[in-house]
Write a protein that holds these residues in place. Structure first.
Motif, PDB file in Angstrom:
ATOM      1  N   GLU A 199      10.370   0.971  13.786  1.00 24.10           N
ATOM      2  CA  GLU A 199      10.530   0.200  12.543  1.00 24.10           C
ATOM      3  C   GLU A 199       9.240  -0.514  12.157  1.00 24.10           C
ATOM      4  O   GLU A 199       8.807  -0.462  11.003  1.00 24.10           O
ATOM      5  N   GLN A 200       8.632  -1.164  13.140  1.00 26.28           N
ATOM      6  CA  GLN A 200       7.430  -1.940  12.822  1.00 26.28           C
ATOM      7  C   GLN A 200       6.229  -1.051  12.538  1.00 26.28           C
ATOM      8  O   GLN A 200       5.354  -1.428  11.766  1.00 26.28           O
ATOM      9  N   SER A 201       6.198   0.126  13.159  1.00 24.64           N
ATOM     10  CA  SER A 201       5.098   1.067  12.867  1.00 24.64           C
ATOM     11  C   SER A 201       5.170   1.487  11.406  1.00 24.64           C
ATOM     12  O   SER A 201       4.154   1.580  10.717  1.00 24.64           O
ATOM     13  N   ALA A 202       6.392   1.749  10.940  1.00 22.23           N
ATOM     14  CA  ALA A 202       6.561   2.174   9.543  1.00 22.23           C
ATOM     15  C   ALA A 202       6.063   1.069   8.606  1.00 22.23           C
ATOM     16  O   ALA A 202       5.353   1.344   7.624  1.00 22.23           O
ATOM     17  N   SER A 203       6.405  -0.187   8.942  1.00 20.10           N
ATOM     18  CA  SER A 203       5.958  -1.308   8.095  1.00 20.10           C
ATOM     19  C   SER A 203       4.438  -1.420   8.115  1.00 20.10           C
ATOM     20  O   SER A 203       3.797  -1.649   7.091  1.00 20.10           O
ATOM     21  N   TRP A 204       3.872  -1.284   9.319  1.00 20.89           N
ATOM     22  CA  TRP A 204       2.420  -1.394   9.444  1.00 20.89           C
ATOM     23  C   TRP A 204       1.722  -0.282   8.649  1.00 20.89           C
ATOM     24  O   TRP A 204       0.744  -0.521   7.950  1.00 20.89           O
ATOM     25  N   LEU A 205       2.240   0.947   8.770  1.00 16.16           N
ATOM     26  CA  LEU A 205       1.593   2.078   8.083  1.00 16.16           C
ATOM     27  C   LEU A 205       1.683   1.917   6.558  1.00 16.16           C
ATOM     28  O   LEU A 205       0.754   2.270   5.833  1.00 16.16           O
ATOM     29  N   GLU A 206       2.792   1.345   6.121  1.00 12.13           N
ATOM     30  CA  GLU A 206       2.946   1.081   4.683  1.00 12.13           C
ATOM     31  C   GLU A 206       1.876   0.074   4.237  1.00 12.13           C
ATOM     32  O   GLU A 206       1.225   0.250   3.204  1.00 12.13           O
ATOM     33  N   PHE A 207       1.702  -0.956   5.046  1.00 12.65           N
ATOM     34  CA  PHE A 207       0.693  -1.981   4.744  1.00 12.65           C
ATOM     35  C   PHE A 207      -0.710  -1.364   4.774  1.00 12.65           C
ATOM     36  O   PHE A 207      -1.531  -1.599   3.886  1.00 12.65           O
ATOM     37  N   HIS A 208      -0.951  -0.544   5.800  1.00 15.68           N
ATOM     38  CA  HIS A 208      -2.247   0.109   5.955  1.00 15.68           C
ATOM     39  C   HIS A 208      -2.559   0.982   4.725  1.00 15.68           C
ATOM     40  O   HIS A 208      -3.681   0.975   4.216  1.00 15.68           O
ATOM     41  N   THR A 209      -1.537   1.699   4.270  1.00 18.85           N
ATOM     42  CA  THR A 209      -1.732   2.576   3.108  1.00 18.85           C
ATOM     43  C   THR A 209      -2.096   1.747   1.880  1.00 18.85           C
ATOM     44  O   THR A 209      -3.001   2.125   1.108  1.00 18.85           O
ATOM     45  N   ALA A 210      -1.424   0.619   1.703  1.00 17.14           N
ATOM     46  CA  ALA A 210      -1.710  -0.237   0.544  1.00 17.14           C
ATOM     47  C   ALA A 210      -3.145  -0.754   0.612  1.00 17.14           C
ATOM     48  O   ALA A 210      -3.872  -0.742  -0.397  1.00 17.14           O
ATOM     49  N   VAL A 211      -3.568  -1.179   1.816  1.00 17.45           N
ATOM     50  CA  VAL A 211      -4.938  -1.689   1.974  1.00 17.45           C
ATOM     51  C   VAL A 211      -5.942  -0.571   1.702  1.00 17.45           C
ATOM     52  O   VAL A 211      -6.916  -0.745   0.958  1.00 17.45           O
ATOM     53  N   ARG A 212      -5.685   0.590   2.272  1.00 21.11           N
ATOM     54  CA  ARG A 212      -6.592   1.726   2.136  1.00 21.11           C
ATOM     55  C   ARG A 212      -6.717   2.143   0.663  1.00 21.11           C
ATOM     56  O   ARG A 212      -7.823   2.380   0.167  1.00 21.11           O
ATOM     57  N   THR A 213      -5.583   2.198  -0.010  1.00 25.37           N
ATOM     58  CA  THR A 213      -5.599   2.602  -1.414  1.00 25.37           C
ATOM     59  C   THR A 213      -6.424   1.623  -2.238  1.00 25.37           C
ATOM     60  O   THR A 213      -7.263   2.019  -3.041  1.00 25.37           O
ATOM     61  N   LYS A 214      -6.194   0.337  -1.962  1.00 24.72           N
ATOM     62  CA  LYS A 214      -6.917  -0.679  -2.737  1.00 24.72           C
ATOM     63  C   LYS A 214      -8.409  -0.634  -2.446  1.00 24.72           C
ATOM     64  O   LYS A 214      -9.235  -0.651  -3.365  1.00 24.72           O
ATOM     65  N   LEU A 215      -8.750  -0.549  -1.170  1.00 27.78           N
ATOM     66  CA  LEU A 215     -10.174  -0.547  -0.812  1.00 27.78           C
ATOM     67  C   LEU A 215     -10.863   0.723  -1.303  1.00 27.78           C
ATOM     68  O   LEU A 215     -12.003   0.679  -1.765  1.00 27.78           O
ATOM     69  N   SER A 216     -10.174   1.857  -1.207  1.00 30.71           N
ATOM     70  CA  SER A 216     -10.767   3.123  -1.662  1.00 30.71           C
ATOM     71  C   SER A 216     -11.021   3.090  -3.159  1.00 30.71           C
ATOM     72  O   SER A 216     -12.010   3.632  -3.647  1.00 30.71           O
ATOM     73  N   SER A 217     -10.137   2.418  -3.893  1.00 27.00           N
ATOM     74  CA  SER A 217     -10.283   2.419  -5.355  1.00 27.00           C
ATOM     75  C   SER A 217     -11.475   1.588  -5.796  1.00 27.00           C
ATOM     76  O   SER A 217     -11.989   1.757  -6.890  1.00 27.00           O
ATOM     77  N   THR A 218     -11.909   0.656  -4.917  1.00 29.20           N
ATOM     78  CA  THR A 218     -13.044  -0.179  -5.326  1.00 29.20           C
ATOM     79  C   THR A 218     -14.344   0.262  -4.662  1.00 29.20           C
ATOM     80  O   THR A 218     -15.412  -0.213  -4.999  1.00 29.20           O
ATOM     81  N   HIS A 219     -14.228   1.177  -3.686  1.00 28.20           N
ATOM     82  CA  HIS A 219     -15.422   1.647  -2.968  1.00 28.20           C
ATOM     83  C   HIS A 219     -16.134   2.679  -3.837  1.00 28.20           C
ATOM     84  O   HIS A 219     -15.480   3.558  -4.400  1.00 28.20           O
TER      85      HIS A 219
END
Lengths: 115, 260
Positions: free
Chosen positions: A90-110
């Motif tokens: 359960e917590q891995s799924a939450s973490w990966l969701e968070f990771h994806t959001a961070v990655r998407t945001k950072l990639s869009s500004t990189h």
């Protein structure tokens, strides 16, 4: 500075990483620390790792058993429980969701990242 | 237990034997049995040996702080004769504030009794601060899921009532040594705490009951025999519908407050 930041990131996810290491079978303190280092997560001090192991054990997510060794002072082996497996999933799924959001945001500004 | 390992602890200048002796003392003082202390120290000695480090202080940190992390959440095997108990009740608008206020005074919630009271204990010899939180879960599966999620942050379930779940954890988990409790405040004399908001709702409910009772009495007295059956049917339908609407409204308010 970079090490401080990595340490801060690790703080939020170390419990999960320890549980993940234990999915490969029972293990003990130093071996868990080595597995995390081998996974590229850097050196985890015993002073950081053992309170996490204690917390996981108190929450019934892992179970520990001390075994006397023929040579050396003996070791406490930790094993994942059913509850630990469920918490990890359960917590891995939450973490990966968070990771994806961070990655998407950072990639869009990189400059070299996705638009 | 502490052994005579005379390795010099590199940077700290402390011998690792001294380090483990001090750690063992801290663990004993925290209530671990001799066996638990011995096996913990043996395991840590093995860790240090395998890591080829000579500096226990550098590897594990200050003995007192490290010991606090190693005993966090462990419950003493035998109940302490010095422990005080206190049962009290409150409403859903004041519960979290009061739990945290009395948690700060060393009261640990052990559960909720059949009357919905918080059953608390406090060890006069080794009291520590507690913090509490409330979560919402509609069924056993959700309760299990919520508990598993919070367990990683050291939150432990300490009771549930209807769809409210209560969790506790030693304040040391978030505040470290600052969470130590030196002076104990005397146990509160009160056992029931009702918030102003809850008392307001009770007044509204009482007023509604008086109005509906009066209207019912008037209708039955002056409406004649033909009114009785339709009125009875209407009452049977209206009571559960009204109850459900009231309960849903309260649940919505609480959920909104949780999310705010």
């Amino acid at each position: 500075m970079a090490a401080d930041r990595r340490s801060s990131w690790l703080k939020g996810v170390l419990d999960l990483l320890v549980l993940a290491v234990l999915t490969e079978g029972e293990s003990y303190g130093y071996e868990i620390s080595k597995a995390l280092a081998a996974a590229g997560l850097g050196e985890i001090k015993g002073g950081t790792l053992y309170p996490v192991l204690n917390r996981l054990e108190e929450a019934d997510l892992v179970v520990g058993e001390f075994r006397v060794a023929e040579r050396g002072p003996g070791r406490r082996y930790y094993q994942l429980t059913g509850q630990g497996r469920r918490a990890l999933a359960e917590q891995s799924a939450s973490w990966l969701e968070f990771h994806t959001a961070v990655r998407t945001k950072l990639s869009s500004t990189h400059p070299g990242g996705a638009s | 237990m502490s052994g005579n390992n005379g390795d010099i602890a590199g940077g700290s200048g402390i011998q690792s034997g001294d380090y483990f002796a001090e750690l063992a003392g801290c663990l004993s003082a925290a209530g671990l049995s001799q066996e638990q202390v011995a096996t913990t120290v043996a395991d840590l000695r093995g860790y240090l040996a395998e890591s080829e480090s000579t500096d226990a202080y550098e590897e594990f940190g200050a003995p007192r702080t490290f010991a606090a992390g190693l005993v966090e959440g462990r419950v003493a095997d035998e109940p302490d004769a010095q422990a005080e108990t206190w049962k009290w009740a409150t409403d859903i608008y004041a519960d979290r504030q009061l739990l945290n206020r009395y948690g700060d005074q060393g009261w640990e919630v052990e559960g909720l009794d059949r009357l919905g009271r918080f059953v608390c204990r406090r060890d006069a010899q080794a009291a520590m601060r507690w913090e509490y939180r409330r979560e919402i879960a509609n069924n056993a599966k959700e309760r299990e899921s919520v508990a598993a999620g919070l367990a990683l942050d050291a939150w432990e379930p300490c009771g549930h009532w209807l769809y409210f779940m209560y969790f506790k954890r030693p304040k040391a988990a978030s505040a470290g040594p600052a969470a130590e409790l030196d002076d104990l405040v005397a146990p509160p004399a009160k056992q029931l705490f009702l918030s102003g908001r809850y008392r307001g709702k009770l007044k509204q409910f009482a007023a509604a009951a008086v109005v509906s009772g009066t209207v019912s009495a008037l209708v039955l007295s002056y409406g004649g025999d033909g009114v009785f059956l339709p009125f009875l049917i209407a009452s049977v339908v209206a009571a559960p519908v009204g109850g459900y609407i009231g309960w849903s409204r309260m649940k919505r308010e609480i959920t909104a407050a949780e999310e705010a």
